[in-house]
Design a protein around this motif. Sequence first.
Motif, PDB file in Angstrom:
ATOM      1  N   GLU A 132     -16.402  -6.116  -5.339  1.00 25.40           N
ATOM      2  CA  GLU A 132     -15.973  -7.108  -6.624  1.00 25.40           C
ATOM      3  C   GLU A 132     -16.325  -8.491  -6.463  1.00 25.40           C
ATOM      4  O   GLU A 132     -16.831  -8.781  -7.388  1.00 25.40           O
ATOM      5  CB  GLU A 132     -14.754  -6.563  -6.931  1.00 25.40           C
ATOM      6  N   LEU A 133     -16.174  -9.019  -5.252  1.00 25.32           N
ATOM      7  CA  LEU A 133     -16.551 -10.430  -5.059  1.00 25.32           C
ATOM      8  C   LEU A 133     -17.874 -10.743  -5.120  1.00 25.32           C
ATOM      9  O   LEU A 133     -18.315 -11.784  -5.830  1.00 25.32           O
ATOM     10  CB  LEU A 133     -15.808 -10.821  -3.836  1.00 25.32           C
ATOM     11  N   ALA A 134     -18.946  -9.635  -4.636  1.00 26.38           N
ATOM     12  CA  ALA A 134     -20.227 -10.191  -4.991  1.00 26.38           C
ATOM     13  C   ALA A 134     -20.622  -9.990  -6.315  1.00 26.38           C
ATOM     14  O   ALA A 134     -21.494 -10.768  -6.803  1.00 26.38           O
ATOM     15  CB  ALA A 134     -21.005  -8.912  -3.952  1.00 26.38           C
ATOM     16  N   ARG A 135     -19.940  -9.078  -7.023  1.00 23.07           N
ATOM     17  CA  ARG A 135     -20.377  -9.036  -8.428  1.00 23.07           C
ATOM     18  C   ARG A 135     -19.791 -10.175  -9.257  1.00 23.07           C
ATOM     19  O   ARG A 135     -20.700 -10.924  -9.911  1.00 23.07           O
ATOM     20  CB  ARG A 135     -19.763  -7.801  -9.028  1.00 23.07           C
ATOM     21  N   LYS A 136     -18.698 -10.747  -8.944  1.00 22.73           N
ATOM     22  CA  LYS A 136     -18.242 -11.848  -9.712  1.00 22.73           C
ATOM     23  C   LYS A 136     -18.946 -13.027  -9.301  1.00 22.73           C
ATOM     24  O   LYS A 136     -19.257 -14.017 -10.042  1.00 22.73           O
ATOM     25  CB  LYS A 136     -16.723 -11.955  -9.298  1.00 22.73           C
ATOM     26  N   ARG A 137     -19.305 -13.239  -7.974  1.00 22.06           N
ATOM     27  CA  ARG A 137     -20.028 -14.691  -7.476  1.00 22.06           C
ATOM     28  C   ARG A 137     -21.483 -14.434  -7.706  1.00 22.06           C
ATOM     29  O   ARG A 137     -22.230 -15.517  -7.437  1.00 22.06           O
ATOM     30  CB  ARG A 137     -19.513 -14.957  -6.212  1.00 22.06           C
ATOM     31  N   GLY A 138     -22.053 -13.427  -8.215  1.00 20.21           N
ATOM     32  CA  GLY A 138     -23.581 -13.349  -8.189  1.00 20.21           C
ATOM     33  C   GLY A 138     -24.407 -13.319  -6.864  1.00 20.21           C
ATOM     34  O   GLY A 138     -25.297 -13.913  -6.847  1.00 20.21           O
ATOM     35  N   ALA A 139     -23.713 -12.794  -5.905  1.00 19.21           N
ATOM     36  CA  ALA A 139     -24.391 -12.712  -4.686  1.00 19.21           C
ATOM     37  C   ALA A 139     -25.591 -11.779  -4.689  1.00 19.21           C
ATOM     38  O   ALA A 139     -25.705 -10.946  -5.257  1.00 19.21           O
ATOM     39  CB  ALA A 139     -23.362 -12.445  -3.536  1.00 19.21           C
ATOM     40  N   ASP A 140     -26.519 -12.234  -3.798  1.00 18.89           N
ATOM     41  CA  ASP A 140     -27.778 -11.380  -3.774  1.00 18.89           C
ATOM     42  C   ASP A 140     -27.733 -10.348  -2.492  1.00 18.89           C
ATOM     43  O   ASP A 140     -28.518  -9.387  -2.566  1.00 18.89           O
ATOM     44  CB  ASP A 140     -28.753 -12.331  -3.223  1.00 18.89           C
ATOM     45  N   VAL A 141     -26.762 -10.467  -1.543  1.00 23.37           N
ATOM     46  CA  VAL A 141     -26.729  -9.463  -0.354  1.00 23.37           C
ATOM     47  C   VAL A 141     -25.217  -9.664   0.158  1.00 23.37           C
ATOM     48  O   VAL A 141     -24.973 -10.903   0.214  1.00 23.37           O
ATOM     49  CB  VAL A 141     -27.813  -9.986   0.865  1.00 23.37           C
ATOM     50  N   VAL A 142     -24.705  -8.589   0.516  1.00 28.49           N
ATOM     51  CA  VAL A 142     -23.493  -8.620   1.553  1.00 28.49           C
ATOM     52  C   VAL A 142     -23.823  -8.431   2.884  1.00 28.49           C
ATOM     53  O   VAL A 142     -24.427  -7.489   3.211  1.00 28.49           O
ATOM     54  CB  VAL A 142     -22.508  -7.635   0.885  1.00 28.49           C
ATOM     55  N   VAL A 143     -23.134  -9.143   3.823  1.00 25.52           N
ATOM     56  CA  VAL A 143     -23.397  -8.810   5.419  1.00 25.52           C
ATOM     57  C   VAL A 143     -22.112  -8.568   5.861  1.00 25.52           C
ATOM     58  O   VAL A 143     -21.105  -9.274   5.720  1.00 25.52           O
ATOM     59  CB  VAL A 143     -24.285 -10.211   5.831  1.00 25.52           C
ATOM     60  N   ILE A 144     -22.216  -7.579   6.642  1.00 25.49           N
ATOM     61  CA  ILE A 144     -20.924  -7.275   7.403  1.00 25.49           C
ATOM     62  C   ILE A 144     -21.355  -6.678   8.935  1.00 25.49           C
ATOM     63  O   ILE A 144     -22.298  -6.599   9.297  1.00 25.49           O
ATOM     64  CB  ILE A 144     -20.106  -6.245   6.898  1.00 25.49           C
ATOM     65  N   GLY A 145     -20.392  -6.898   9.853  1.00 24.52           N
ATOM     66  CA  GLY A 145     -20.303  -6.550  11.100  1.00 24.52           C
ATOM     67  C   GLY A 145     -20.152  -5.045  11.426  1.00 24.52           C
ATOM     68  O   GLY A 145     -19.691  -4.394  10.240  1.00 24.52           O
ATOM     69  N   PRO A 146     -20.182  -4.423  12.714  1.00 20.36           N
ATOM     70  CA  PRO A 146     -20.054  -3.014  12.617  1.00 20.36           C
ATOM     71  C   PRO A 146     -18.442  -2.740  12.891  1.00 20.36           C
ATOM     72  O   PRO A 146     -17.657  -3.662  12.985  1.00 20.36           O
ATOM     73  CB  PRO A 146     -20.722  -2.762  14.111  1.00 20.36           C
TER      74      PRO A 146
END
Length: 289
Positions: free
Chosen positions: A96-110
């Motif tokens: 949801e946050l990526a959509r609201k902020r217009g992010a191009d990629v989401v990065v997470i750890g393992p």
Amino acid sequence: MKLDDVLAGYVPGPRGHDGLALAVLLASQAVARLSVAYVRPPAVSTPGPARAEESAWRAYLREQADTALAQARELAGDEAGYVVTAHRGSGRGLVELARKRGADVVVIGPAPGGGRGRIALGSTADQLLHSSSVPVLLAPRGFGEAPPAAFDRITLAYRRGPGCDQAVKVAAATAATLGVPLRLVTLVLSSGRRARIEEEMLVRLRDQAAADLRTAARGHRRSQAPVEVEVLEGRNVAQALGATSWLPGEMIICASSDTGPLRRVFLGDTSIKIIKAASRPVLILTRQP
């Protein structure tokens, strides 16, 4: 694929450090904005005498969020943006946050419990990898302890088909943005038996895979930077990936399954196996029309 806005999902501890180190590297090399997000549980309003406990719970959540972002700031610095959002699921909160902020990629750890140098998938990754509207980049365990100075090469796991043909374009654009070479690889899995009919079939598979790779690469060669192609063979995905060399700053790209929804990340069986066997960060693209 644009790389103007990178969103890193952060949790305190080594796995959050791994993901954030990868996000910092990507944002730096792509000259992109970096936002660091901490997803906390929601504070549910409770009527009556329980309001006192609710107040203490809200204070605890604020304290946890402040501590998490303070730790993240030590690695990402003051130039990054920091945000706290509430959601019952950390992965869905990032979607949801990526959509609201217009992010191009989401990065997470393992996720916890995986082997060193490998990517373990937990509930956060599962939610992202089946519903994110932007690509998802996964860091292997221990990445943050000694991250490479830069990305060295993009490797796309290629299999002929509409989805992967679009993925070649995205991978080529990503390689150009990062200023690194592009390699296309196809995995050919064999049973290990040596019956004549199986040997003949394996030869045909190798030849077809090599021809498909050459065709895919032909339209995406950049001046001064030809696209590398390689057929990787093994009895399983892990053995096939081990049949080639991997640069310290390699990024692996996988396309989403053709059976998933358009413009969403949706993992197929092979991509899941690649993620679990990979020793480098893996980027999962959204399915393109």
